[in-house]
Scaffold this motif. Structure first.
Motif, PDB file in Angstrom:
ATOM      1  N   SER A 139      40.107  37.121  28.901  1.00 27.26           N
ATOM      2  CA  SER A 139      39.368  35.861  28.998  1.00 27.26           C
ATOM      3  C   SER A 139      40.360  34.731  29.266  1.00 27.26           C
ATOM      4  CB  SER A 139      38.590  35.594  27.703  1.00 27.26           C
ATOM      5  OG  SER A 139      37.680  36.629  27.423  1.00 27.26           O
ATOM      6  N   PRO A 140      41.098  34.809  30.382  1.00 31.55           N
ATOM      7  CA  PRO A 140      42.142  33.812  30.648  1.00 31.55           C
ATOM      8  C   PRO A 140      41.553  32.434  30.943  1.00 31.55           C
ATOM      9  CG  PRO A 140      41.811  35.192  32.572  1.00 31.55           C
ATOM     10  CD  PRO A 140      40.983  35.789  31.479  1.00 31.55           C
ATOM     11  N   ARG A 141      42.252  31.409  30.494  1.00 28.95           N
ATOM     12  CA  ARG A 141      41.802  30.037  30.750  1.00 28.95           C
ATOM     13  C   ARG A 141      42.255  29.563  32.125  1.00 28.95           C
ATOM     14  NH1 ARG A 141      43.997  26.401  26.111  1.00 28.95           N
ATOM     15  NH2 ARG A 141      42.858  24.846  27.348  1.00 28.95           N
ATOM     16  N   ARG A 142      43.486  29.895  32.508  1.00 28.21           N
ATOM     17  CA  ARG A 142      44.028  29.459  33.791  1.00 28.21           C
ATOM     18  C   ARG A 142      44.586  30.676  34.538  1.00 28.21           C
ATOM     19  NH1 ARG A 142      45.331  25.843  30.008  1.00 28.21           N
ATOM     20  NH2 ARG A 142      47.244  26.995  29.547  1.00 28.21           N
ATOM     21  N   VAL A 143      44.137  30.848  35.781  1.00 33.92           N
ATOM     22  CA  VAL A 143      44.527  32.017  36.569  1.00 33.92           C
ATOM     23  C   VAL A 143      45.079  31.564  37.917  1.00 33.92           C
ATOM     24  CG1 VAL A 143      43.779  34.210  37.567  1.00 33.92           C
ATOM     25  CG2 VAL A 143      42.677  33.350  35.488  1.00 33.92           C
ATOM     26  N   LEU A 144      46.183  32.186  38.311  1.00 32.92           N
ATOM     27  CA  LEU A 144      46.733  31.956  39.652  1.00 32.92           C
ATOM     28  C   LEU A 144      46.403  33.153  40.529  1.00 32.92           C
ATOM     29  CD1 LEU A 144      48.617  30.161  41.470  1.00 32.92           C
ATOM     30  CD2 LEU A 144      50.436  31.756  40.840  1.00 32.92           C
ATOM     31  N   VAL A 145      45.812  32.902  41.695  1.00 33.60           N
ATOM     32  CA  VAL A 145      45.473  33.959  42.647  1.00 33.60           C
ATOM     33  C   VAL A 145      46.408  33.855  43.843  1.00 33.60           C
ATOM     34  CG1 VAL A 145      43.717  34.900  44.197  1.00 33.60           C
ATOM     35  CG2 VAL A 145      43.056  33.994  41.957  1.00 33.60           C
ATOM     36  N   GLY A 146      47.160  34.916  44.110  1.00 37.73           N
ATOM     37  CA  GLY A 146      47.976  34.973  45.317  1.00 37.73           C
ATOM     38  C   GLY A 146      47.110  35.400  46.490  1.00 37.73           C
ATOM     39  N   TRP A 147      46.948  34.509  47.479  1.00 40.79           N
ATOM     40  CA  TRP A 147      45.999  34.761  48.572  1.00 40.79           C
ATOM     41  C   TRP A 147      46.697  34.740  49.924  1.00 40.79           C
ATOM     42  CZ3 TRP A 147      41.498  36.837  49.132  1.00 40.79           C
ATOM     43  CH2 TRP A 147      40.782  36.646  50.316  1.00 40.79           C
ATOM     44  N   ASP A 148      46.385  35.732  50.759  1.00 43.78           N
ATOM     45  CA  ASP A 148      46.934  35.772  52.114  1.00 43.78           C
ATOM     46  C   ASP A 148      45.951  36.336  53.135  1.00 43.78           C
ATOM     47  OD1 ASP A 148      46.861  38.423  51.440  1.00 43.78           O
ATOM     48  OD2 ASP A 148      49.006  38.760  51.552  1.00 43.78           O
ATOM     49  N   SER A 149      44.673  36.386  52.779  1.00 42.55           N
ATOM     50  CA  SER A 149      43.598  36.843  53.676  1.00 42.55           C
ATOM     51  C   SER A 149      43.663  38.325  54.019  1.00 42.55           C
ATOM     52  CB  SER A 149      43.588  36.021  54.985  1.00 42.55           C
ATOM     53  OG  SER A 149      43.313  34.667  54.724  1.00 42.55           O
TER      54      SER A 149
END
Length: 295
Positions: free
Chosen positions: A169-179
């Motif tokens: 149940s993370p409050r802040r998430v970083l998503v690595g995105w490159d399509s």
């Protein structure tokens, strides 16, 4: 998708640290925990060579004695492994009875070449596999578990390094995105986590070189997708300045106080061990963060 069944893999020579982490995560979201204990294969003994009573007897006798000594050594080692397995099994049952009652424990005898298949068979019927510190520190078994649970199933894996505060149940998430497809699958598999987070940051590294997205602005397409699923999204455009993308994402996650990194797992079968090593090198000298991977 909410996680209702979670797999934890451990070995006969591991502590119960990884299982304790998985049990806590299962209790957090009300999921069933399946524990797989990897045990050494049973000892198979062949009969000693027979002597025909000829002049070869002294040499055959020496060979027979050496073979018997080797077998006694194998028996002793196997007895130690069996005792270690029995101990960790008792500890795991005791731990789970006290902390989380929705569980099952399975033991499989397999050699190193069969570890991936054994893990794959169980990961296929689970929503998520937890790879904890003990497995990360096991350079012999760890990569095989990653292969079986992540690359061979299409199911996600949550990597929890030593000292990380893991949560589903993370409050802040970083998503690595490159399509890429792998990034899209990681977002899809983590959708339940992302929709429930207070903040989701979409990070694009060197976006002009790596992304051709269909949105008016870089990252607009995936941001719109996540917003329609209820996520609170912002987009960060980052420059690598010649540094590895993984290093840039890890540092940005730390800078933005992220509780978790979500990204796709790339690489052919030949490169999978490099992924495993890369995961562990990310966090050297930095605050450790859980890493959610999908293939």
């Amino acid at each position: 998708m909410a996680f209702k069944k979670i797999l934890s893999v451990t070995g006969a020579d591991h502590s119960d640290q990884d299982v304790a982490i998985a049990a806590r995560l299962c209790a957090e979201v009300g999921a069933h925990l399946s524990v797989l204990i990897l045990s050494p294969p049973p000892l198979v003994m062949s009969p000693p060579p027979l002597s025909d009573g000829t002049s070869e007897w002294p040499r055959q006798r020496a060979h027979a004695i050496a073979a018997l000594e080797q077998r006694y050594s194998q028996i002793e080692r196997f007895s130690q492994d069996a005792a270690s397995l029995e101990k960790i099994s008792r500890e795991i049952h005791k731990l789970l009875r006290a902390t989380w009652r929705c569980y099952d424990v399975d033991v499989v005898n397999c050699d190193q070449a069969s570890v991936g298949d054994a893990v794959r068979a169980r990961a296929l019927c689970n929503d998520l596999t937890i790879v904890g510190p003990a497995l990360l520190n096991d350079i012999n078994v760890g990569p095989l578990v990653i292969n079986g649970s992540l690359f061979d199933t299409g199911k996600p894996v949550l990597v929890v390094p030593e000292g990380a505060e893991a949560t589903l149940s993370p409050r802040r998430v970083l998503v690595g995105w490159d399509s890429r497809v792998e990034a899209s699958r990681s977002v899809r598999e983590a959708l339940h986590l992302l929709a429930g987070a207070e903040e989701v940051r979409i990070a694009l590294v060197d976006h002009e070189a790596t992304c051709t997205g269909s949105g008016a602005e870089p990252g607009a397409d995936i941001a719109t997708y996540l917003t329609r699923h209820g996520a609170r999204v912002s987009v960060d455009l980052l420059a690598s300045a010649g540094k590895p993308v993984a290093m840039i994402l890890a540092q940005h996650a730390i800078d933005t106080s992220a509780n978790m990194i979500v990204m796709g797992a790339y690489g052919s079968r030949r490169l999978r061990e490099r992924l495993f090593g890369g995961v562990t090198r990310w966090i050297v000298g930095k605050p450790p963060l859980p890493l959610f991977l999908a293939r």
